[in-house]
Every structure is written in C-alpha cells, then in structure tokens.
Motif scaffolding. Sequence first.
Motif, PDB file in Angstrom:
ATOM      1  N   TRP A  45      -9.961 -18.490 -58.646  1.00 47.60           N
ATOM      2  CA  TRP A  45      -9.132 -17.749 -59.588  1.00 47.60           C
ATOM      3  C   TRP A  45      -8.910 -16.319 -59.112  1.00 47.60           C
ATOM      4  O   TRP A  45      -9.759 -15.736 -58.424  1.00 47.60           O
ATOM      5  N   ASN A  52      -3.664 -27.822 -60.279  1.00 46.18           N
ATOM      6  CA  ASN A  52      -4.132 -29.183 -60.558  1.00 46.18           C
ATOM      7  C   ASN A  52      -5.167 -29.237 -61.682  1.00 46.18           C
ATOM      8  O   ASN A  52      -5.565 -30.322 -62.107  1.00 46.18           O
ATOM      9  N   LEU A  53      -5.587 -28.074 -62.182  1.00 41.02           N
ATOM     10  CA  LEU A  53      -6.510 -28.045 -63.317  1.00 41.02           C
ATOM     11  C   LEU A  53      -5.794 -27.979 -64.662  1.00 41.02           C
ATOM     12  O   LEU A  53      -6.432 -28.091 -65.708  1.00 41.02           O
ATOM     13  N   ARG A  54      -4.470 -27.803 -64.635  1.00 36.08           N
ATOM     14  CA  ARG A  54      -3.752 -27.560 -65.888  1.00 36.08           C
ATOM     15  C   ARG A  54      -3.929 -28.684 -66.894  1.00 36.08           C
ATOM     16  O   ARG A  54      -4.116 -28.433 -68.100  1.00 36.08           O
ATOM     17  N   SER A  72      -6.338 -30.507 -67.493  1.00 32.99           N
ATOM     18  CA  SER A  72      -7.671 -30.543 -68.099  1.00 32.99           C
ATOM     19  C   SER A  72      -7.882 -29.411 -69.096  1.00 32.99           C
ATOM     20  O   SER A  72      -8.929 -29.350 -69.746  1.00 32.99           O
ATOM     21  N   ILE A  73      -6.897 -28.520 -69.229  1.00 30.78           N
ATOM     22  CA  ILE A  73      -7.012 -27.382 -70.146  1.00 30.78           C
ATOM     23  C   ILE A  73      -6.289 -27.741 -71.442  1.00 30.78           C
ATOM     24  O   ILE A  73      -5.057 -27.792 -71.489  1.00 30.78           O
ATOM     25  N   ARG A  81     -11.662 -17.171 -69.091  1.00 32.26           N
ATOM     26  CA  ARG A  81     -11.538 -16.796 -67.686  1.00 32.26           C
ATOM     27  C   ARG A  81     -11.586 -15.276 -67.526  1.00 32.26           C
ATOM     28  O   ARG A  81     -12.249 -14.754 -66.619  1.00 32.26           O
TER      29      ARG A  81
END
Length: 415
Positions: free
Chosen positions: A209, A230-232, A234-235, A245
Amino acid sequence: MNASTFDVIIVGTRAAGASLAINLVRKGLRVLAVDRARFPSDTLSTHVIYPNTLARLEALGVLDEIEAHRPPPLYTAWHHQGRAVVAPHAPVNGRDWALCVRRITLDAILVNKARSLGCVVLEGMQVVSLLGSGTSTDPVTGIVCQGPDGEERFSAPLVVGADGVNSTMARCLGLERKKVMPSETMLYFAYWKGAKSRNTQDFFFAPPWICAHFPADDDHHVVTMNGPVNLRNSISDMEAFYLERIQSIPALWARLEGATKVSRVLGSTKLEGFYRQHTGAGWALVGDAAHFKHPAGAQGICDALHASEALSTFIVNGDWPTAYPEWRERESREIYAFCKHLAEVPTDSTVSGLMDCLIHDAPLAKRMVDIWARASSPWKEVIPHVPGMAEITGHSVDEVLAPFDNDVTPTGETV
C-alpha cells in the motif's frame, strides 16, 4: 454567423475544455463550451499541480484566484520504514513547489475565466448526438444538446471533445481505446478538514500500500490510499477499510488527530491507461478523452492544460488534423511508459533500494520528484543512477511500450 454558429464548439468545460476555450477566445475565435455539470462541481481526479502547470495557470490568468483559496506550497516527501526524503522541484517562474487544488475550486475558476473573456458557456447541457458521423464524407458540423429548455442544436466547423475518459464524443464517433495499459492498483481518497498541515505532500510507503496526505485549498486535505486492485472484491466496506488502512500508518494518522472526514471515500479500480484517435473530419479530442494515464503519475491536470495550449495553436494554424496527434505522440510517450511502473504494486525491497539512493544523493532525489513536474527524464536522468531499477521499470521507453503499441481494445468505461 448566427447565434447558434461558432468557430469551435467544446464539449466539456473542466480543465481541458475551459483552458482550450480561454486560449481560443484570446486568439480571436468565437467559441461555445457546453457541459452537463453546473459549476462549481467536483469530479474524480488527481489534485496536485506541479510548477510547470502552475506556470500555465499563471499564463491563463487564473493563478492569483487559485492562490486566494490558500493552498499551501508543497514539497515532496517520501516515507518508508522510519526514513524520509524531502525534495523541491526545479523552479518555473520562481516556484519550486506544487499546489493541491480540489477540482470543485479549479474548474469553476477556469469556467468563469473563459466566460469573462467572451466564451459562450452553457451549463447543464447534455450532448446527445453529433451533427455528422465524423467521416471524410460526413464530417462533424455541430452538436445536439438536451438542456433545461429542451433540445438545442449548435454548429461549428470543428467540435472538440474535452469530456473525460467516458467521453460522449468518443462514444458518438465509435472510437476505440488503443495502447491500453492495465493497472495493478486501485486508488481511493477522501477529503478532510482540521488536519495538521505541513508544506509537504507526504507519501507513506507501506507495501503493498501507499497512502498519502496532501494539504489543499480552503483548509481541506486530500488523503489517499493506493493498493492492489485484486483485493477489491474482498473489501465489503470501503469506508471502514479506508480508515483502517490510514490508521495503520501512525505518522499519517497523527496528522489526522482531531480532524473530520468531510466526504465519502471516492475512487476507482478501473485505471487503465489508453489513447484514442485524436482527430478526424470536423472533430478532435483533448484531455482524458484523448489520452489517459494512471493517476499515480498525477498528470491529468498537466496534460489537460498542455494539450489544450498546443491544440489551440494548431487550430489557428490550420494544421490540427495531423500536427496535433503527432505532437501528442512525441510529448506523451516517455511519461506513459513510466506510468506503467507507477501502476504496479510496490514491494519493500524495491522501495528500500530506491530510498537508499535518494537519501544519500539529494540531486538524484530532486531529479526523481521532477519526473512528475516533467522537468526530468526517467530513463536519462534517474533510472540509470539507481542500481537495479532498470530491471523493474524496463531498460528503455521502447521496451516498455512494445507490448502496447499495437494494442486496440473496444471502447469502454475506464473509471
């Protein structure tokens, strides 16, 4: 020439469109600029304006009014694992700093300036179609708008689309995106008030980040979060994730002690870079409608003003159909290649190696931050001086862009 006929019609009156209108009116052309928004109006954008672009705002006659909104002068600071590097920029017109200005402020000032010079500005007007298909046998000759009083038509021998990445002009013309550059990262931000202010724009590297703090106009602050796209999925709650964050970086969270978040979290996962065909029969595109880079490069406002300035000259000279796209290709190629690197997910080892060099070499640190101000060449003045960096960024502009030079992707939304 009747009241509905102009020399140039501009679709979109934000940074690109309004600055183009200012330049054209000053050159003696009769200009109509239309926008579906009513100003002041915000939009998704980067906010930082570097010395090269401050000089263009000064030339447009709006910098004094922008500075009246009190954006503090900012140097660039990078933070990683307890170490920091701070660097100024090469001065332009005596300014070696950047400013952070919200678009709700900047765009309204530019629109009002264009109107004060004699540009006909119509707000709340949605372009629904073009007069002409834009081919050599059926050139564009005007626009059809839907406004408060119903449908209206306006004519001009040239219609310029300055209406952003999701350009109505591009859609009407059936234009494709070309040289599409995927992004590994997403970017989100929110506005704050009451934060502790310094004369720095601070980037806090906590791979994968990067969070940043930008003191801005009218006592606002922009706080951003950039990380793996690619984490979007999972949020589930972006508001909560954003705060978590930001809080995970103690030095940044300390700046926000006692501050209030005054907007929802804004941003996008769709930050692919691209080009579109820039000109055709009776039409041209400028700003993000023509060419978009990943926002980590913070080039949107710079590109808008620079391209509008160049296009206005080509229009007056009459060589805009060929000279303008040739200029854009030359001017944008290296920074587009560098934005591929900026769109990648950082690692601790990569950032640590770069910080090792910048901390011990102040001139190199200055050249590094000057990439964003377009005063330094990445592949000539920075990358060769950082051990191992070429293996990460690529050894040359041509090497980086080779996979994209023949890429064509159908038109689609990018933010």
